[in-house]
Design a protein around this motif. Structure first.
Motif, PDB file in Angstrom:
ATOM      1  N   LYS A  43       0.835  -1.197   0.000  1.00 52.49           N
ATOM      2  CA  LYS A  43       0.000   0.000   0.000  1.00 52.49           C
ATOM      3  C   LYS A  43       0.873   1.252   0.000  1.00 52.49           C
ATOM      4  CE  LYS A  43      -4.053  -1.996   2.238  1.00 52.49           C
ATOM      5  NZ  LYS A  43      -5.070  -1.815   3.300  1.00 52.49           N
ATOM      6  N   GLU A  44       0.225   2.368  -0.313  1.00 54.70           N
ATOM      7  CA  GLU A  44       0.942   3.636  -0.296  1.00 54.70           C
ATOM      8  C   GLU A  44       1.084   4.156   1.135  1.00 54.70           C
ATOM      9  OE1 GLU A  44      -0.384   5.326  -4.718  1.00 54.70           O
ATOM     10  OE2 GLU A  44      -0.857   6.453  -2.910  1.00 54.70           O
ATOM     11  N   ARG A  45       2.080   4.994   1.308  1.00 51.41           N
ATOM     12  CA  ARG A  45       2.272   5.622   2.603  1.00 51.41           C
ATOM     13  C   ARG A  45       1.119   6.582   2.868  1.00 51.41           C
ATOM     14  NH1 ARG A  45       8.282   7.553   4.069  1.00 51.41           N
ATOM     15  NH2 ARG A  45       8.565   5.452   3.175  1.00 51.41           N
ATOM     16  N   GLU A  46       0.588   6.548   4.098  1.00 56.01           N
ATOM     17  CA  GLU A  46      -0.537   7.395   4.430  1.00 56.01           C
ATOM     18  C   GLU A  46      -0.279   8.159   5.720  1.00 56.01           C
ATOM     19  OE1 GLU A  46      -4.147   5.301   5.341  1.00 56.01           O
ATOM     20  OE2 GLU A  46      -3.172   3.952   6.775  1.00 56.01           O
ATOM     21  N   LEU A  47      -0.875   9.357   5.785  1.00 55.61           N
ATOM     22  CA  LEU A  47      -0.774  10.183   6.983  1.00 55.61           C
ATOM     23  C   LEU A  47      -1.647   9.599   8.088  1.00 55.61           C
ATOM     24  CD1 LEU A  47       0.163  12.814   8.393  1.00 55.61           C
ATOM     25  CD2 LEU A  47      -1.847  13.919   7.395  1.00 55.61           C
ATOM     26  N   VAL A  48      -1.065   9.447   9.267  1.00 57.80           N
ATOM     27  CA  VAL A  48      -1.802   8.929  10.413  1.00 57.80           C
ATOM     28  C   VAL A  48      -2.228  10.068  11.343  1.00 57.80           C
ATOM     29  CG1 VAL A  48      -1.675   7.443  12.443  1.00 57.80           C
ATOM     30  CG2 VAL A  48      -0.578   6.735  10.303  1.00 57.80           C
TER      31      VAL A  48
END
Length: 116
Positions: A43-48
């Motif tokens: 998956k793509e990197r996502e903001l948490v």
């Protein structure tokens, strides 16, 4: 130079809790927003979550709101991510991020695995 060093990752059971840390150096920590991102396999990197200063105002991805909490200790130049009620989809490499003087900086990441 700017350095971000994460720690505290590991294996946790579903429903469990974990706190990860990011020690920052090389810039005036209190003057900059800090963020946590994650990247799950495939998956793509996502903001948490992000936290700004002053005021400590924070915001969260919808998928973690109410379960995760970001905080910072300006004296220790450290940002934390407390993760409660972890789910298997929380398995990912978690990265600390800061944009300092118009440049993006990332830590090396810390692995969090949620599994029984």
């Amino acid at each position: 130079q700017v350095q971000l060093v994460e720690s505290g990752g590991g294996l946790v059971q579903p429903g469990g809790s974990l706190r990860i840390s990011c020690a920052a150096s090389g810039f005036t920590f209190r003057s900059y927003a800090m963020s946590w991102y994650r990247q799950a396999p495939g998956k793509e990197r996502e903001l948490v979550a992000s936290i700004i200063n002053p005021g400590g105002i924070s915001n969260y991805a919808a998928s973690v709101k109410g379960r995760f909490s970001i905080s910072r200790d300006n004296a220790k130049t450290t940002v934390y991510l407390r993760m409660d009620s972890l789910k298997p989809d929380g398995t990912a490499v978690y990265y600390c991020y800061a944009r300092v003087r118009y440049q993006d900086y990332w830590g090396q990441g810390t692995q969090v695995t949620v599994s029984s």
